[in-house]
Design a protein around this motif. Structure first.
Motif, PDB file in Angstrom:
ATOM      1  N   ILE A   1       2.764   7.275 -20.601  1.00  0.00           N
ATOM      2  CA  ILE A   1       2.893   7.630 -19.185  1.00  0.00           C
ATOM      3  C   ILE A   1       1.666   8.438 -18.785  1.00  0.00           C
ATOM      4  N   PHE A   2       1.041   8.050 -17.687  1.00  0.00           N
ATOM      5  CA  PHE A   2      -0.161   8.735 -17.223  1.00  0.00           C
ATOM      6  C   PHE A   2       0.112   9.675 -16.049  1.00  0.00           C
ATOM      7  N   GLY A   3       1.365  10.084 -15.906  1.00  0.00           N
ATOM      8  CA  GLY A   3       1.704  11.007 -14.823  1.00  0.00           C
ATOM      9  C   GLY A   3       2.176  10.260 -13.588  1.00  0.00           C
ATOM     10  N   GLY A   4       1.814  10.777 -12.417  1.00  0.00           N
ATOM     11  CA  GLY A   4       2.249  10.153 -11.171  1.00  0.00           C
ATOM     12  C   GLY A   4       2.184  11.152 -10.038  1.00  0.00           C
ATOM     13  N   GLY A   5       2.742  10.774  -8.891  1.00  0.00           N
ATOM     14  CA  GLY A   5       2.724  11.642  -7.724  1.00  0.00           C
ATOM     15  C   GLY A   5       3.856  11.295  -6.785  1.00  0.00           C
ATOM     16  N   TRP A   6       3.778  11.838  -5.577  1.00  0.00           N
ATOM     17  CA  TRP A   6       4.840  11.691  -4.582  1.00  0.00           C
ATOM     18  C   TRP A   6       4.395  10.786  -3.437  1.00  0.00           C
ATOM     19  N   ILE A   7       5.247   9.835  -3.106  1.00  0.00           N
ATOM     20  CA  ILE A   7       4.996   8.971  -1.938  1.00  0.00           C
ATOM     21  C   ILE A   7       5.260   9.813  -0.708  1.00  0.00           C
ATOM     22  N   TRP A   8       4.293   9.862   0.196  1.00  0.00           N
ATOM     23  CA  TRP A   8       4.452  10.838   1.274  1.00  0.00           C
ATOM     24  C   TRP A   8       4.450  10.276   2.690  1.00  0.00           C
TER      25      TRP A   8
ATOM     26  N   ARG B   1      -6.258   3.946  -6.764  1.00  0.00           N
ATOM     27  CA  ARG B   1      -7.593   4.367  -6.332  1.00  0.00           C
ATOM     28  C   ARG B   1      -7.564   5.865  -5.976  1.00  0.00           C
ATOM     29  N   PRO B   2      -8.196   6.708  -6.794  1.00  0.00           N
ATOM     30  CA  PRO B   2      -8.209   8.147  -6.516  1.00  0.00           C
ATOM     31  C   PRO B   2      -8.934   8.469  -5.208  1.00  0.00           C
ATOM     32  N   ILE B   3      -8.363   9.393  -4.442  1.00  0.00           N
ATOM     33  CA  ILE B   3      -9.005   9.954  -3.255  1.00  0.00           C
ATOM     34  C   ILE B   3      -9.521  11.357  -3.592  1.00  0.00           C
ATOM     35  N   SER B   4      -8.749  12.062  -4.396  1.00  0.00           N
ATOM     36  CA  SER B   4      -9.121  13.386  -4.915  1.00  0.00           C
ATOM     37  C   SER B   4      -8.406  13.553  -6.244  1.00  0.00           C
ATOM     38  N   ASP B   5      -8.462  14.752  -6.819  1.00  0.00           N
ATOM     39  CA  ASP B   5      -7.767  14.990  -8.079  1.00  0.00           C
ATOM     40  C   ASP B   5      -6.259  14.832  -7.946  1.00  0.00           C
ATOM     41  N   THR B   6      -5.739  14.993  -6.737  1.00  0.00           N
ATOM     42  CA  THR B   6      -4.287  14.986  -6.550  1.00  0.00           C
ATOM     43  C   THR B   6      -3.799  13.978  -5.515  1.00  0.00           C
ATOM     44  N   GLU B   7      -4.690  13.109  -5.020  1.00  0.00           N
ATOM     45  CA  GLU B   7      -4.290  12.100  -4.030  1.00  0.00           C
ATOM     46  C   GLU B   7      -4.841  10.736  -4.417  1.00  0.00           C
ATOM     47  N   ALA B   8      -4.111   9.708  -4.031  1.00  0.00           N
ATOM     48  CA  ALA B   8      -4.553   8.348  -4.333  1.00  0.00           C
ATOM     49  C   ALA B   8      -3.897   7.361  -3.387  1.00  0.00           C
TER      50      ALA B   8
ATOM     51  N   THR C   1       0.841  -1.198   0.000  1.00  0.00           N
ATOM     52  CA  THR C   1       0.000   0.000   0.000  1.00  0.00           C
ATOM     53  C   THR C   1       0.878   1.250   0.000  1.00  0.00           C
ATOM     54  N   VAL C   2       0.689   2.095  -1.003  1.00  0.00           N
ATOM     55  CA  VAL C   2       1.530   3.272  -1.170  1.00  0.00           C
ATOM     56  C   VAL C   2       0.644   4.518  -1.267  1.00  0.00           C
ATOM     57  N   PRO C   3       0.690   5.415  -0.274  1.00  0.00           N
ATOM     58  CA  PRO C   3      -0.074   6.665  -0.359  1.00  0.00           C
ATOM     59  C   PRO C   3       0.654   7.693  -1.223  1.00  0.00           C
ATOM     60  N   VAL C   4      -0.068   8.304  -2.147  1.00  0.00           N
ATOM     61  CA  VAL C   4       0.539   9.219  -3.117  1.00  0.00           C
ATOM     62  C   VAL C   4      -0.246  10.523  -3.138  1.00  0.00           C
ATOM     63  N   ARG C   5       0.469  11.642  -3.222  1.00  0.00           N
ATOM     64  CA  ARG C   5      -0.178  12.943  -3.303  1.00  0.00           C
ATOM     65  C   ARG C   5       0.538  13.810  -4.340  1.00  0.00           C
ATOM     66  N   GLU C   6       0.067  15.055  -4.523  1.00  0.00           N
ATOM     67  CA  GLU C   6       0.602  15.959  -5.546  1.00  0.00           C
ATOM     68  C   GLU C   6       0.601  15.293  -6.922  1.00  0.00           C
ATOM     69  N   ILE C   7      -0.480  14.607  -7.241  1.00  0.00           N
ATOM     70  CA  ILE C   7      -0.552  13.850  -8.493  1.00  0.00           C
ATOM     71  C   ILE C   7      -0.701  14.782  -9.691  1.00  0.00           C
TER      72      ILE C   7
END
Length: 380
Positions: free
Chosen positions: A370-377, A336-343, A298-304
């Protein structure tokens, strides 16, 4: 407004190369030098720009250690030899505020940052891109190994043809607006050998210049020394503690350790190897344990930054491949999206050493897109 029916040039713009101004971001290395030379030979109105980002001497507290000057000299020489204008822009303050300070603070916070991504996001593809527009450029080209392709909904980001050179992990935060203006002429080349062959063809002085391996402002790979210089007193000693609570030894600063590290712990003589599984900055403790504790699904990601054709939150889950470290191949996952910028990212097979501060980059399962990505926080 009528559609422009003029034929497209090699950069996908509807005008002759001679009427197309291209700003080339020149690092002084072989890749960006080849891009500039290639476009100049094709007849484009090329303008080379090199950024003065840092001073190695200041970073390492060594007199006369400013290797950045060599790169600027190399870029200028290529421009002179090929006959196009070249400018050096002083971005040291911007780079320090946008990249170096965050790098130091993230490391002090127990994370494992990737400053090259922040540099692309906040400096090269933001401030430099705006400078290119101020210079009335039609586009900006770089020497990155990644591909820009035209899709049904506009420009798309794709992995490089040469998987061993692919830099998509470092460019996931490129926005659709930036992608419209950017060009990556080397992304389709089969190998780095082809780039060096082009450099030799154009007679470039940097044809055999070795690739840079380290973070630019950490030229010797010693992160801790740079952080101690930037943040005096940051290397405070503390305890090395087993996950079961046993104190196994002492360390000389949390900044000397990263998640997943095995060597250099200074706690030999144990029956089974131990790894850094957590960095507790508040108590200055380095927590160690067996390798299986490094595995996570399980990896929490933000700033997507999302580069899909439909909104990120339009689906409850996306079945994609993800890369959680630059040195690892993409792995199957459910995003799994949590918001536009978190998953929340669920890895189908657990990965070891997933660390806050690293990027989680999204890839199409059966294509190079590539569909983008975010930061593991944070870790679980």
């Amino acid at each position: 407004m009528p559609l422009d029916t003029r034929p497209l040039n090699s950069l996908g713009l509807p005008k002759p190369p001679s009427e197309t101004r291209v700003v080339v971001a020149m690092s002084g290395g072989v890749d960006s030098s080849v891009v500039a030379a290639m476009l100049k030979e094709e007849g484009y109105d090329v303008v080379g720009v090199t950024l003065q980002l840092y001073d190695h001497g200041a970073a390492l507290a060594k007199k006369g250690a400013c290797c950045a000057g060599i790169d600027i000299h190399d870029a200028r020489r290529v421009a002179e030899d090929m006959g196009f204008p070249h400018y050096v822009l002083d971005y040291e303050n911007i780079f320090r505020e946008a990249v170096i300070d965050e790098f130091a603070d993230s490391y002090l916070g127990g994370a494992t940052p990737v400053p090259c991504i922040r540099c692309n996001e906040r400096v090269k593809f933001k401030d430099l891109l705006e400078t290119a527009k101020d210079l009335e450029a039609d586009c900006m080209a770089t020497g990155h190994y990644i591909q820009r392709m035209n899709g049904a909904q506009g420009a798309e980001l794709h992995s490089a043809a040469d998987a061993s050179r692919d830099q998509s992990y470092f460019l996931f935060s490129t926005t659709p607006q930036q992608l419209d203006f950017l060009r990556f002429p080397l992304g389709h080349l089969p190998s780095k050998d082809d780039t060096r062959a082009l450099a030799a063809k154009y007679g470039l002085s940097v044809a055999m210049k070795p690739d840079s391996q380290d973070i630019c402002f950490v030229p010797d790979g010693n992160y801790a020394a740079v952080i101690e210089k930037l943040r005096p007193g940051s290397a405070e000693p503390g305890e090395i503690v087993h996950v079961d609570g046993r104190v196994l030894g002492e360390h000389n600063g949390v900044i000397h350790y990263t998640i997943g590290q095995r060597r250099g712990l200074g706690i030999g003589g144990l029956a089974d190897p131990l790894y850094v599984v957590k960095l507790d900055v508040d108590t200055r403790r380095v927590i160690v344990g067996p390798k299986d504790l490094l595995a996570t699904r399980t990896v929490p990601v933000r700033e997507i930054n999302w580069l899909g054709d439909v909104p990120f939150t339009s689906q409850e889950e996306w079945h994609l491949n993800v890369r959680v470290r630059s040195t690892r191949p993409p792995r199957e996952a459910i995003v799994r999206p949590i918001s536009d910028t978190e998953a929340e990212v669920e890895l189908v097979v657990a990965e070891e050493g997933v660390s806050p501060g690293q990027a989680c980059v999204f890839y199409a399962p059966e294509s190079s897109r590539i569909f983008g990505g975010g930061w593991i926080w944070r870790g679980y």
